[in-house]
Write an enzyme that holds these catalytic residues in place. Structure first.
Site, PDB file in Angstrom:
ATOM      1  N   SER A 153       3.823 -19.867  13.334  1.00 36.29           N
ATOM      2  CA  SER A 153       4.427 -18.998  14.394  1.00 36.29           C
ATOM      3  C   SER A 153       3.893 -19.551  15.690  1.00 36.29           C
ATOM      4  CB  SER A 153       4.558 -17.541  14.229  1.00 36.29           C
ATOM      5  OG  SER A 153       4.933 -16.958  15.214  1.00 36.29           O
ATOM      6  N   TYR A 166      -0.824 -10.513  11.876  1.00 35.30           N
ATOM      7  CA  TYR A 166      -0.074 -11.387  11.769  1.00 35.30           C
ATOM      8  C   TYR A 166      -0.271 -12.775  12.485  1.00 35.30           C
ATOM      9  CZ  TYR A 166       4.765 -13.970  12.003  1.00 35.30           C
ATOM     10  OH  TYR A 166       5.666 -14.819  11.709  1.00 35.30           O
TER      11      TYR A 166
END
Length: 268
Positions: A153, A166
């Protein structure tokens, strides 16, 4: 998750593998779009903890590609991942690509996020990738070729408060990918890390929100900065075809990555 077998000719089946979890950063839309971006004549084994999602990919790809097979899979289960990879290898004779797309998210300040939430994120986002790599990498080294594509990401390249677990997991995936790329280069194995920015998928609805109002977060999403799953898949496959080490998706992701490379103080 998705195990994909690609055929360059009727006599040369080339298996590929993608893995994904129930609620993933990759999301259903991008996974399905990636399958549709593969060359005609491929064989895809689509695996997901929610088997209906894998079956939906089969329905979307049916007729447009080759054969699409479906399996249920929890990427946090190392034995299950290993069994799936080995079965694909034995069935098709080789594995060309491993797409590790698993990901879930927990949003909230660290002071409010439980250890259970941390472990859930790491089990899927990091350990799921590790399980796929451990299962497929040795087979690729043995056959002398292969490409591992790990979906990280933009949060694996830059800091994002509010989703620290995350961020930690995706930074780990980027580090794993770049180090493994260097190690595997002389062995014929390629490795890339995909770093999407804002993609219009269901991750935001699937995310667990701690101390935050889900509806307020969803309403605040700047959709004008996003790309759709189809465009995301197109850019991923372009980066894979060019053997890019890092594959940022969206202009915002590129800008943040460049700023972090110039000086983290420009972002922090």
């Amino acid at each position: 998750s998705f195990d994909v077998a690609r055929k360059t000719s009727p006599k040369a089946p080339l298996p590929m593998l993608r893995s994904r979890a129930k609620s993933s950063m990759d999301e259903w839309g991008v996974s399905s779009s990636l399958v549709l971006k593969l060359p005609s004549g491929v064989t895809v084994v689509a695996s997901d903890r929610d088997l209906s999602r894998a079956e939906e990919t089969r329905r979307l790809a049916e007729g447009a590609k080759g054969t699409v097979e479906c399996e249920g899979l929890d990427v946090s289960d190392a034995t299950a991942v290993d069994n799936m990879v080995r079965t694909a290898f034995e069935r098709h004779g080789r594995i060309d690509y491993l797409f590790n797309n698993a990901g879930i998210a927990v949003a909230g300040e660290v002071q409010n996020v439980s250890l259970e939430d941390w472990n859930a994120v790491l089990d899927v986002n990091l350990h799921g990738v590790v399980h796929g790599v451990v299962a497929a990498y040795a087979l690729m080294v043995e056959q002398g070729f292969g490409h591992i594509v790990n979906t990280a990401s933009i949060e694996g390249l830059a800091p994002f408060p509010g989703t620290v677990s995350y961020v930690a997991s995706k930074h780990a995936v980027v580090g794993l990918s770049t180090a493994l790329r260097a190690e595997g280069a002389d062995l014929g194995v390629r490795v890339s890390a995909v770093c999407p920015g804002l993609i219009l998928t269901r991750i935001f609805k699937d995310t667990k929100y701690v101390g935050l109002e889900r509806d307020e977060v969803l309403e605040a999403i700047p959709e004008w900065m996003a790309v759709d799953p189809d465009e995301c898949a197109k850019r991923i496959m372009r980066g894979v075809d060019r053997n890019r080490a890092i594959i940022p998706i969206t202009g915002f992701a590129w800008i943040l990555w460049i700023l972090m490379r110039i000086s983290p103080n420009l972002v922090l």
